[in-house]
Design a protein around this motif. Structure first.
Motif, PDB file in Angstrom:
ATOM      1  N   TYR A  88      24.428  -9.100  -3.453  1.00  0.00           N
ATOM      2  CA  TYR A  88      23.252  -9.785  -2.914  1.00  0.00           C
ATOM      3  C   TYR A  88      22.531 -10.460  -4.072  1.00  0.00           C
ATOM      4  O   TYR A  88      22.040  -9.785  -4.972  1.00  0.00           O
ATOM      5  N   PRO A  89      22.447 -11.809  -4.049  1.00  0.00           N
ATOM      6  CA  PRO A  89      21.940 -12.529  -5.225  1.00  0.00           C
ATOM      7  C   PRO A  89      20.464 -12.269  -5.514  1.00  0.00           C
ATOM      8  O   PRO A  89      20.041 -12.325  -6.665  1.00  0.00           O
ATOM      9  N   HIS A  90      19.674 -11.968  -4.479  1.00  0.00           N
ATOM     10  CA  HIS A  90      18.233 -11.789  -4.686  1.00  0.00           C
ATOM     11  C   HIS A  90      17.882 -10.352  -5.036  1.00  0.00           C
ATOM     12  O   HIS A  90      16.725 -10.025  -5.253  1.00  0.00           O
ATOM     13  N   MET A  91      18.872  -9.456  -5.079  1.00  0.00           N
ATOM     14  CA  MET A  91      18.586  -8.055  -5.411  1.00  0.00           C
ATOM     15  C   MET A  91      19.048  -7.769  -6.832  1.00  0.00           C
ATOM     16  O   MET A  91      20.110  -8.247  -7.252  1.00  0.00           O
ATOM     17  N   ASN A  92      18.287  -6.953  -7.549  1.00  0.00           N
ATOM     18  CA  ASN A  92      18.742  -6.559  -8.879  1.00  0.00           C
ATOM     19  C   ASN A  92      19.879  -5.523  -8.752  1.00  0.00           C
ATOM     20  O   ASN A  92      20.253  -5.120  -7.649  1.00  0.00           O
ATOM     21  N   LYS A  95      19.166  -2.282  -6.830  1.00  0.00           N
ATOM     22  CA  LYS A  95      19.049  -2.463  -5.386  1.00  0.00           C
ATOM     23  C   LYS A  95      20.401  -2.764  -4.747  1.00  0.00           C
ATOM     24  O   LYS A  95      20.698  -2.301  -3.647  1.00  0.00           O
ATOM     25  N   ASN A  96      21.225  -3.538  -5.472  1.00  0.00           N
ATOM     26  CA  ASN A  96      22.564  -3.818  -4.970  1.00  0.00           C
ATOM     27  C   ASN A  96      23.363  -2.527  -4.782  1.00  0.00           C
ATOM     28  O   ASN A  96      24.053  -2.347  -3.787  1.00  0.00           O
ATOM     29  N   TYR A  99      21.809  -0.247  -1.882  1.00  0.00           N
ATOM     30  CA  TYR A  99      21.749  -0.771  -0.521  1.00  0.00           C
ATOM     31  C   TYR A  99      22.569   0.042   0.493  1.00  0.00           C
ATOM     32  O   TYR A  99      22.069   0.468   1.531  1.00  0.00           O
ATOM     33  N   LEU A 131      19.341  -9.452 -12.318  1.00  0.00           N
ATOM     34  CA  LEU A 131      19.892 -10.071 -11.113  1.00  0.00           C
ATOM     35  C   LEU A 131      21.345 -10.471 -11.393  1.00  0.00           C
ATOM     36  O   LEU A 131      21.694 -10.746 -12.541  1.00  0.00           O
ATOM     37  N   GLN A 134      22.157 -13.247 -13.747  1.00  0.00           N
ATOM     38  CA  GLN A 134      21.891 -13.059 -15.177  1.00  0.00           C
ATOM     39  C   GLN A 134      23.020 -12.299 -15.880  1.00  0.00           C
ATOM     40  O   GLN A 134      22.888 -11.944 -17.045  1.00  0.00           O
ATOM     41  N   ARG A 140      29.303  -8.259 -13.298  1.00  0.00           N
ATOM     42  CA  ARG A 140      29.139  -8.324 -11.834  1.00  0.00           C
ATOM     43  C   ARG A 140      30.213  -7.506 -11.133  1.00  0.00           C
ATOM     44  O   ARG A 140      29.945  -6.831 -10.147  1.00  0.00           O
TER      45      ARG A 140
END
Ligand code: ADP
Ligand code: MG
Length: 346
Positions: A88-92, A95-96, A99, A131, A134, A140
């Protein structure tokens, strides 16, 4: 931990693209099983059917002892890791990873405990607030792995997870994922088109072509005892040489060909050197012989510029295939093709 059993899995798209033709497969509990095959052979479709993201037209999927054919993906307790990470791009990072645990209603304390231990495992301790944008591709992919691991699934399904990484990182992650499997002891089912990944990571390889299983076994079995020309030419780096003799084909691995005769290697082939590739530790020689082109994997002689070469091999190095491309133990009368050269060699 769980085994995965497939019985008669069939799949077509739009009634005319027949992708899977009845797959029977037993993925052993705790194994690192690789689904290997060329692009388009149905690997991702099969993995998606196991995950529940795609419905099969026929057949059953069993995980552990439970028939999950009709269950939704989230009811199957599997974790999937994709090539494109699917973060999820908007979660750090935290949080990813968290989830899926929230979705499973795992209490906060337990969530924190699991996150703490998994980020240590994949070496992301100091990246939790970042994120995805970054981070590097390798980082990733670690987040994607961490997110899968914290769920403590029955099994991991991975679809070409390393193919977006550069060559060096891919080699490094290969070792890390193999170590991770050892550490967790959970069933890994890993899709790739890259036979080097398959050979180096898997405990078991299932080779797929055109929606059918061509052969399965340990990396060693698949490499040393290919049952068809397809397998002989798909496995090995570079793949086996194939010489054609009417109704038969003979395959020989590039690393079995040598430039010096020995008691075990007294047959010979000669040819014109059409190219050399110096790889540092070894050299690939491309020879044009009168039976076809062959690749030789040998020591390197930087200064060697000879235009012709003789290579040596033994009968035990040869694998025979019939007209249909199936392995045959018959010894067709083609050894005589090498015989007169044989007499020159000794
Ligand atoms: P692989 O992962 O081995 O490269 P896939 O399982 O992705 O192969 O695809 C196998 C075949 O099924 C391909 O010919 C592909 O075009 C086709 N295919 C996959 N998904 C669909 C779909 N949703 N609709 C139509 N055809 C599909
Ligand atoms: Mg695919």
């Amino acid at each position: 931990m769980s085994r995965i059993v497939l019985e008669g899995i069939k799949k077509s798209f739009n009634k005319k693209t027949h992708v899977l033709h009845g797959i029977d497969l037993h993925v052993e509990d705790g194994s690192f099983t690789i689904l290997l095959g060329p692009s388009g052979c149905g690997k991702s479709t099969l993995l998606r059917i196991i995950a529940g993201l795609e419905r099969s037209d026929a057949g059953r999927v069993i995980i552990g002892d439970e028939d999950v054919t009709r269950l939704e993906p989230q009811e199957r307790d599997l974790a999937m890791v994709f090539q494109n990470y699917a973060l999820y791009p908007h979660m750090n990072v935290r949080k990813n990873i968290e989830y899926g645990l929230k979705a499973k209603k795992i209490p906060k304390e337990e969530r924190n405990r699991r996150i703490e231990s998994v980020v240590k495992l994949v070496q992301l301790e100091d990246q939790l607030e970042k994120l995805p944008a970054q981070m590097s591709g390798g980082q990733r992919q670690r987040v994607a792995l961490a997110r899968a691991i914290v769920k403590r699934p029955h099994a991991f399904l991975m679809d070409e997870p390393l193919s977006n990484l550069d060559a060096k990182l891919r080699t490094q992650m290969r070792v890390e994922i193999a170590a991770l499997h050892k550490h967790l002891g959970t069933t890994f089912l890993y899709v790739t088109h890259d036979q080097v990944e398959a050979m180096s990571m898997g405990t078991h390889i299932v080779l797929l072509n055109g929606g059918r299983i061509m052969q399965q076994g340990s990396p060693r079995e698949i490499y040393t005892n290919p049952q068809s020309l397809f397998v002989a030419q798909f496995i090995g780096s570079p793949p086996a040489n194939v010489l054609s003799f009417g109704d038969y084909s003979v395959a020989i691995r590039p690393e079995e060909l040598v430039f010096q005769p020995s008691p075990e290697k007294r047959m010979t082939l000669s040819g014109k050197v059409i190219a050399r590739e110096h790889l540092g530790g070894e050299t690939l020689y491309y020879l044009q012989t009168r039976y076809g082109r062959v690749t030789v994997k040998g020591e390197h002689f930087w200064d060697d510029t000879s235009e012709t070469a003789e290579v040596y091999f033994g009968e035990a190095d040869l694998m025979f295939f019939d007209r249909e491309g199936n392995r045959t133990q018959k010894r067709p009368d083609i050894l005589s093709a090498f015989a007169h050269e044989y007499s020159r060699a000794i």
